[in-house]
Design an enzyme around this catalytic site. Structure first.
Site, PDB file in Angstrom:
ATOM      1  N   TYR A 103       0.806  -1.228   0.000  1.00 38.52           N
ATOM      2  CA  TYR A 103       0.000   0.000   0.000  1.00 38.52           C
ATOM      3  C   TYR A 103       0.839   1.277   0.000  1.00 38.52           C
ATOM      4  O   TYR A 103       0.297   2.372  -0.105  1.00 38.52           O
ATOM      5  CB  TYR A 103      -0.977  -0.003   1.180  1.00 38.52           C
ATOM      6  CG  TYR A 103      -2.196  -0.847   0.893  1.00 38.52           C
ATOM      7  CD1 TYR A 103      -3.051  -0.525  -0.160  1.00 38.52           C
ATOM      8  CD2 TYR A 103      -2.481  -1.979   1.648  1.00 38.52           C
ATOM      9  CE1 TYR A 103      -4.156  -1.309  -0.439  1.00 38.52           C
ATOM     10  CE2 TYR A 103      -3.582  -2.766   1.367  1.00 38.52           C
ATOM     11  CZ  TYR A 103      -4.419  -2.425   0.329  1.00 38.52           C
ATOM     12  OH  TYR A 103      -5.508  -3.198   0.043  1.00 38.52           O
ATOM     13  N   GLU A 161      -5.300 -29.313   9.818  1.00 36.06           N
ATOM     14  CA  GLU A 161      -5.449 -28.532   8.592  1.00 36.06           C
ATOM     15  C   GLU A 161      -6.463 -27.403   8.750  1.00 36.06           C
ATOM     16  O   GLU A 161      -6.240 -26.294   8.290  1.00 36.06           O
ATOM     17  CB  GLU A 161      -5.888 -29.476   7.454  1.00 36.06           C
ATOM     18  CG  GLU A 161      -6.188 -28.758   6.148  1.00 36.06           C
ATOM     19  CD  GLU A 161      -6.831 -29.659   5.101  1.00 36.06           C
ATOM     20  OE1 GLU A 161      -6.749 -30.896   5.234  1.00 36.06           O
ATOM     21  OE2 GLU A 161      -7.430 -29.119   4.157  1.00 36.06           O
ATOM     22  N   ASP A 213      -7.331 -33.507   5.806  1.00 32.97           N
ATOM     23  CA  ASP A 213      -8.387 -34.211   5.081  1.00 32.97           C
ATOM     24  C   ASP A 213      -7.780 -35.270   4.165  1.00 32.97           C
ATOM     25  O   ASP A 213      -6.644 -35.130   3.714  1.00 32.97           O
ATOM     26  CB  ASP A 213      -9.166 -33.221   4.189  1.00 32.97           C
ATOM     27  CG  ASP A 213     -10.193 -32.424   4.977  1.00 32.97           C
ATOM     28  OD1 ASP A 213     -10.551 -32.849   6.093  1.00 32.97           O
ATOM     29  OD2 ASP A 213     -10.640 -31.376   4.457  1.00 32.97           O
TER      30      ASP A 213
END
Ligand SMILES: [Zn+2]
Length: 355
Positions: A103, A161, A213
């Site tokens: 920025y 996770e 997963d």
């Protein structure tokens, strides 16, 4: 080089920045186009012969940046602007994030990835880590914290996770019942999370387990913790947690823990393409062949499922049954040669990619 990178002091960095910019100015003053060499690093390739040097932490070659190409001139322009900001941060002993830097010149930088690459280039040029530049370490791990001693009664660390699973374990008071530390990177982990985990393991010397997963993204996230990311390959030595053991969930768990068919999802064509692309990674063959077998098995079975599918038995099944039994067994075991051959023979049936 590693030692230099981990202990680079602000004054040394400021001297390096001055030396680098002076050489560019001198080249320009003599009418000579500046030529900068940036070392390339790689944490994996697809050479399955085992002869590559990806895990050595050494450079795999150099990239020449000159003003002759427009894209290189722009890269150098961005690098010098970021370098000026870094110099100010170091001189004033202040910290800023990558986003803060973006920025400061949004119309020049145009997107965050341009700043990220400049910071990577600068780290390689100055042979330092990002926290030495006072960039992006303000919230999770401050340089001050890196100097502190950490004491804990925990017996192991679990990296999960997803935040939803982290919350599940928090609700079940898993840490209190099991004397452990649970952390999450909420998907692909950012640099502060990986650095914090590295710090914990360095200070506490605890076993560390990964719970992801059962799908290609879970696997990829786990490899990011263990081997580092391609984008941050130059810093993998300081960020990778090679000790991490894969705790679950595995494709065989759907049989072992009686997960009903309704909880399983077929692998999509994209899932299969991602698995096919990950299978040849050199580190899988060289360092964790049993992980590679699990990935092959996932492709062979053609189904995936989430950690939360274990809740089909009860909300507390994960924390009361699954995790204690997995930790008792020590995560994914190293397969013997005979077991590997047996697995390979089982996988010999052709795999279809059309679903
Ligand atoms: Zn390689």
């Amino acid at each position: 080089m590693e030692g230099k990178r981990s202990n680079t002091r602000p004054l040394t960095l400021l001297r390096k920045i001055k030396g680098f910019t002076r050489s560019i100015v001198e080249d320009l003053a003599r009418g000579r186009p500046p030529l900068i060499y940036i070392e390339r690093f790689r944490n994996y390739c697809t050479d399955t012969s085992g002869n590559c040097s990806c895990s050595s932490g050494l450079s795999t070659g150099k990239e020449a940046i000159s003003l002759k190409r427009e894209c290189h001139a722009r890269r150098l322009d961005v690098m010098l602007r970021v370098l000026l900001i870094v110099q100010q941060l170091l001189q004033e002993n202040r910290h800023g994030s990558k986003r803060d830097i973006y920025y400061m010149h949004p119309t020049v930088f145009k997107e965050q990835s341009v700043v990220d690459r400049a910071i990577n280039d600068i780290c390689i040029l100055l042979q330092c880590s990002r926290h030495n530049l006072n960039v992006a370490m303000a919230v999770t791990v401050t340089p001050l914290m890196l100097e502190q001693d950490i004491i804990s009664v925990a017996q192991y660390v679990i990296v999960v996770e997803k935040e939803s699973v982290f919350q599940r374990l928090a609700n079940d008071q898993f840490c209190k019942r099991n004397r452990c530390i649970v952390i999450t990177g909420r998907g692909y982990p950012d640099v502060p999370t990986r650095r914090f985990l590295r710090l914990l393991i360095d200070k506490l010397h605890l076993p560390v387990y990964g719970l992801v997963d059962c799908d290609p993204y879970g696997f990829d996230i786990l490899t990011t913790y263990k081997f580092g990311s391609l984008q941050m390959a130059y810093d993998a030595t300081f960020l990778r947690v090679s000790e991490i053991q894969w705790l679950g969930v595995f494709v065989q768990d759907c049989d072992n823990y009686s997960i009903p068919q309704q909880c399983l999802l077929p692998l999509t064509a994209e899932d299969k393409r991602k698995i096919e692309a990950m299978l040849p990674r050199c580190y899988l063959q060289r360092e964790v062949p049993q992980w590679r077998f699990e990935l092959e098995l996932l492709l062979h079975k053609g189904v995936k499922f989430e950690i939360e599918a274990l809740s089909v038995h009860s909300l507390t099944f994960l924390s009361h049954e699954y995790l204690p039994s997995k930790i008792h067994n020590g995560g994914l075991k190293i397969l013997s040669l005979n077991q590997m051959i047996l697995h390979q023979n089982r996988l010999k049936t052709p795999i279809s990619l059309n679903s």
